[in-house]
Motif scaffolding. Structure first.
Motif, PDB file in Angstrom:
ATOM      1  N   TYR A 125       4.029  -6.084   4.544  1.00  0.00           N
ATOM      2  CA  TYR A 125       4.175  -7.124   5.552  1.00  0.00           C
ATOM      3  C   TYR A 125       3.022  -8.102   5.434  1.00  0.00           C
ATOM      4  O   TYR A 125       1.850  -7.699   5.379  1.00  0.00           O
ATOM      5  N   ALA A 126       3.337  -9.383   5.373  1.00  0.00           N
ATOM      6  CA  ALA A 126       2.349 -10.469   5.422  1.00  0.00           C
ATOM      7  C   ALA A 126       1.223 -10.287   4.407  1.00  0.00           C
ATOM      8  O   ALA A 126       0.042 -10.441   4.730  1.00  0.00           O
ATOM      9  N   GLY A 127       1.590  -9.944   3.196  1.00  0.00           N
ATOM     10  CA  GLY A 127       0.592  -9.821   2.134  1.00  0.00           C
ATOM     11  C   GLY A 127      -0.076  -8.467   2.052  1.00  0.00           C
ATOM     12  O   GLY A 127      -0.864  -8.225   1.133  1.00  0.00           O
ATOM     13  N   ASN A 128       0.178  -7.587   2.980  1.00  0.00           N
ATOM     14  CA  ASN A 128      -0.365  -6.229   2.939  1.00  0.00           C
ATOM     15  C   ASN A 128       0.733  -5.276   2.468  1.00  0.00           C
ATOM     16  O   ASN A 128       1.789  -5.186   3.094  1.00  0.00           O
ATOM     17  N   SER A 129       0.483  -4.580   1.362  1.00  0.00           N
ATOM     18  CA  SER A 129       1.504  -3.739   0.760  1.00  0.00           C
ATOM     19  C   SER A 129       0.941  -2.368   0.414  1.00  0.00           C
ATOM     20  O   SER A 129       0.104  -2.240  -0.484  1.00  0.00           O
ATOM     21  N   ASP A 130       1.396  -1.353   1.148  1.00  0.00           N
ATOM     22  CA  ASP A 130       1.040   0.011   0.765  1.00  0.00           C
ATOM     23  C   ASP A 130       1.746   0.425  -0.518  1.00  0.00           C
ATOM     24  O   ASP A 130       1.281   1.317  -1.237  1.00  0.00           O
ATOM     25  N   GLY A 131       2.874  -0.212  -0.829  1.00  0.00           N
ATOM     26  CA  GLY A 131       3.564   0.083  -2.076  1.00  0.00           C
ATOM     27  C   GLY A 131       2.721  -0.303  -3.277  1.00  0.00           C
ATOM     28  O   GLY A 131       2.583   0.469  -4.233  1.00  0.00           O
ATOM     29  N   GLU A 132       2.153  -1.498  -3.232  1.00  0.00           N
ATOM     30  CA  GLU A 132       1.257  -1.920  -4.319  1.00  0.00           C
ATOM     31  C   GLU A 132       0.019  -1.036  -4.366  1.00  0.00           C
ATOM     32  O   GLU A 132      -0.458  -0.659  -5.432  1.00  0.00           O
ATOM     33  N   ARG A 133      -0.489  -0.715  -3.203  1.00  0.00           N
ATOM     34  CA  ARG A 133      -1.664   0.156  -3.135  1.00  0.00           C
ATOM     35  C   ARG A 133      -1.371   1.521  -3.753  1.00  0.00           C
ATOM     36  O   ARG A 133      -2.200   2.106  -4.454  1.00  0.00           O
ATOM     37  N   ALA A 134      -0.181   2.040  -3.514  1.00  0.00           N
ATOM     38  CA  ALA A 134       0.188   3.348  -4.060  1.00  0.00           C
ATOM     39  C   ALA A 134       0.240   3.329  -5.575  1.00  0.00           C
ATOM     40  O   ALA A 134      -0.078   4.335  -6.229  1.00  0.00           O
ATOM     41  N   ARG A 135       0.619   2.197  -6.158  1.00  0.00           N
ATOM     42  CA  ARG A 135       0.644   2.107  -7.620  1.00  0.00           C
ATOM     43  C   ARG A 135      -0.757   1.982  -8.190  1.00  0.00           C
ATOM     44  O   ARG A 135      -1.065   2.528  -9.246  1.00  0.00           O
ATOM     45  N   ARG A 136      -1.631   1.251  -7.490  1.00  0.00           N
ATOM     46  CA  ARG A 136      -2.982   1.038  -7.997  1.00  0.00           C
ATOM     47  C   ARG A 136      -3.917   2.204  -7.695  1.00  0.00           C
ATOM     48  O   ARG A 136      -4.742   2.579  -8.524  1.00  0.00           O
ATOM     49  N   ASP A 137      -3.795   2.760  -6.500  1.00  0.00           N
ATOM     50  CA  ASP A 137      -4.762   3.763  -6.042  1.00  0.00           C
ATOM     51  C   ASP A 137      -4.066   4.800  -5.163  1.00  0.00           C
ATOM     52  O   ASP A 137      -4.312   4.857  -3.962  1.00  0.00           O
ATOM     53  N   PRO A 138      -3.193   5.619  -5.741  1.00  0.00           N
ATOM     54  CA  PRO A 138      -2.430   6.556  -4.915  1.00  0.00           C
ATOM     55  C   PRO A 138      -3.295   7.563  -4.171  1.00  0.00           C
ATOM     56  O   PRO A 138      -3.009   7.898  -3.022  1.00  0.00           O
ATOM     57  N   VAL A 139      -4.364   8.025  -4.809  1.00  0.00           N
ATOM     58  CA  VAL A 139      -5.228   9.018  -4.164  1.00  0.00           C
ATOM     59  C   VAL A 139      -6.000   8.387  -3.012  1.00  0.00           C
ATOM     60  O   VAL A 139      -6.110   8.967  -1.920  1.00  0.00           O
ATOM     61  N   GLY A 140      -6.517   7.192  -3.217  1.00  0.00           N
ATOM     62  CA  GLY A 140      -7.252   6.519  -2.155  1.00  0.00           C
ATOM     63  C   GLY A 140      -6.376   6.252  -0.945  1.00  0.00           C
ATOM     64  O   GLY A 140      -6.801   6.442   0.207  1.00  0.00           O
ATOM     65  N   LEU A 141      -5.135   5.820  -1.175  1.00  0.00           N
ATOM     66  CA  LEU A 141      -4.217   5.586  -0.072  1.00  0.00           C
ATOM     67  C   LEU A 141      -3.902   6.887   0.639  1.00  0.00           C
ATOM     68  O   LEU A 141      -3.897   6.948   1.883  1.00  0.00           O
ATOM     69  N   ALA A 142      -3.653   7.945  -0.133  1.00  0.00           N
ATOM     70  CA  ALA A 142      -3.344   9.244   0.469  1.00  0.00           C
ATOM     71  C   ALA A 142      -4.494   9.742   1.330  1.00  0.00           C
ATOM     72  O   ALA A 142      -4.291  10.267   2.431  1.00  0.00           O
TER      73      ALA A 142
END
Length: 374
Positions: A125-142
């Motif tokens: 939403y509005a430029g914030n993407s957990d999907g992109e984050r999951a591809r770049r840094d899955p462990v950090g997001l988790a």
């Protein structure tokens, strides 16, 4: 008491699929709030409201549900008709709750539990993407989600590979790349973070079997909507040979469409969207049907604030509640949009969705956000 007007409001938000708020106004000053997906529903909403609700008693919500459904079913109910009924039904429950001075959950029989666990769908939403984050840094997001009390996250790691062939083909290399992020999460966090896999009904039965085999042994809570929603027999076959639980059903509307999937054993967890499936009235019936067959119910949640509050009332009042889907980049009080369009106390803390305590739905529509004209 009579309904005097039914209004539709489309918020101007950065969403790929705009949704519709519905306001059911009464001659005693009580206004009910509903919501559904897709602006194409607006014409049906207005038609059903004019035919069955204007001048009617809002407290007779069961009667109104059946009047609207029977009229819609003449030409087929599963589409804009079911979505329109959903929005109007939720708004009628909101009116009933406000009149009774009780939360909707109390009208459903009262809380069976005070909270249900949530999971985070990695949306945008509005430029914030957990999907992109999951591809770049899955462990950090988790790790970030775990710190917030959330121990399940949903990804769509195979979608970019299957879209070119419409789900007919996936290579071993693509399977390996799809599970790589999950393997990193498993190596770093073990079973503390589980992953759901979203497939949006795009996989052929053969590819679905390959995907679930690749997920074997990983901390996967479920694979969701692996096969087209109408192919019940293949759902059953996949579930019989899969070591990964199968979840789904949000694209099927009302208990009439979900019945075969549940009764034939196609799912470990049935998922339903209250703003699509037929509202609170019908999703409660789906939950009852699922309970009869020993199947828990989870709610789809990538559908706006009214859907989340409706889910909180329903899930905390049924015995077979499983989990509620949330999308943190949408409900987050800083980067999200929920707080821009509705007022009401928070019902999300520490990975849990709480039973609302305010009368009716528990939220009201703000009047200071931009809207689109339809």
């Amino acid at each position: 008491m009579k309904i005097t007007a039914v209004e539709t409001v489309v918020p101007d938000l950065e969403l790929s699929r705009p949704f519709v708020f519905v306001l059911v106004r009464t001659d005693e000053g009580v206004t009910g709030l509903g919501q559904t997906a897709d602006v194409r529903t607006i014409g049906v909403l207005r038609d059903l409201a004019e035919r069955f609700l204007i001048g009617a008693d809002p407290r007779r919500s069961t009667l109104h549900w059946h009047e609207m459904f029977d009229w819609s079913a003449y030409h087929g109910y599963a589409g804009a008709e079911s979505r329109a009924i959903s929005a109007l039904d939720i708004a009628l429950w909101d009116v009933r709750g406000q009149l009774a001075g009780q939360p909707i959950g109390s009208l459903l029989g009262g809380p069976v539990r005070e909270t249900v666990p949530i999971y985070n769908t990695c949306g945008a939403y509005a430029g914030n993407s957990d999907g992109e984050r999951a591809r770049r840094d899955p462990v950090g997001l988790a790790e970030e989600l775990l710190a917030a009390g959330i121990n399940c996250m949903k990804l769509a790691p195979f979608e970019r590979f299957i879209l070119p062939s419409r789900g007919a083909l996936i290579t071993k290399e693509q399977l390996a790349e799809g599970v790589a992020g999950i393997e990193k999460i498993a190596a770093a966090l073990g079973g503390r973070m589980e992953v759901m896999i979203e497939a949006h009904g795009l996989l052929s039965p053969n590819v679905a079997a390959q995907v679930v085999a690749a997920l074997d042994g990983l901390p996967v809570r479920w694979i969701e909507d692996p096969i087209a929603q109408d192919n019940t027999e293949e759902w059953v076959r996949l579930r019989e040979k899969s070591t990964v639980p199968i979840a789904g059903g949000e694209r099927l509307q009302t208990r009439h469409q979900l019945r075969r999937l549940i009764e034939h054993g196609g799912v470990d967890v049935v998922i339903s969207d209250i703003t699509w499936c037929g509202g609170i009235t019908e999703t409660k019936r789906v939950a009852d049907l699922a309970e009869l067959h020993g199947v828990p119910l989870a709610t789809h949640g990538n559908s706006g604030p009214v859907n989340l509050w409706s889910a909180a009332h329903l899930l905390t009042s049924i015995p077979n509640a499983y989990m509620a889907e949330t999308v943190r980049v949408q409900h987050d009080p800083v980067i999200g949009y929920f707080h821009k369009v509705v007022d009401g106390p928070s019902i999300l803390t520490e990975g849990q969705l709480h039973a609302p305590t305010a009368p009716g739905l528990g939220i009201s529509l703000r009047d200071d956000f931009p809207t689109l004209s339809y």
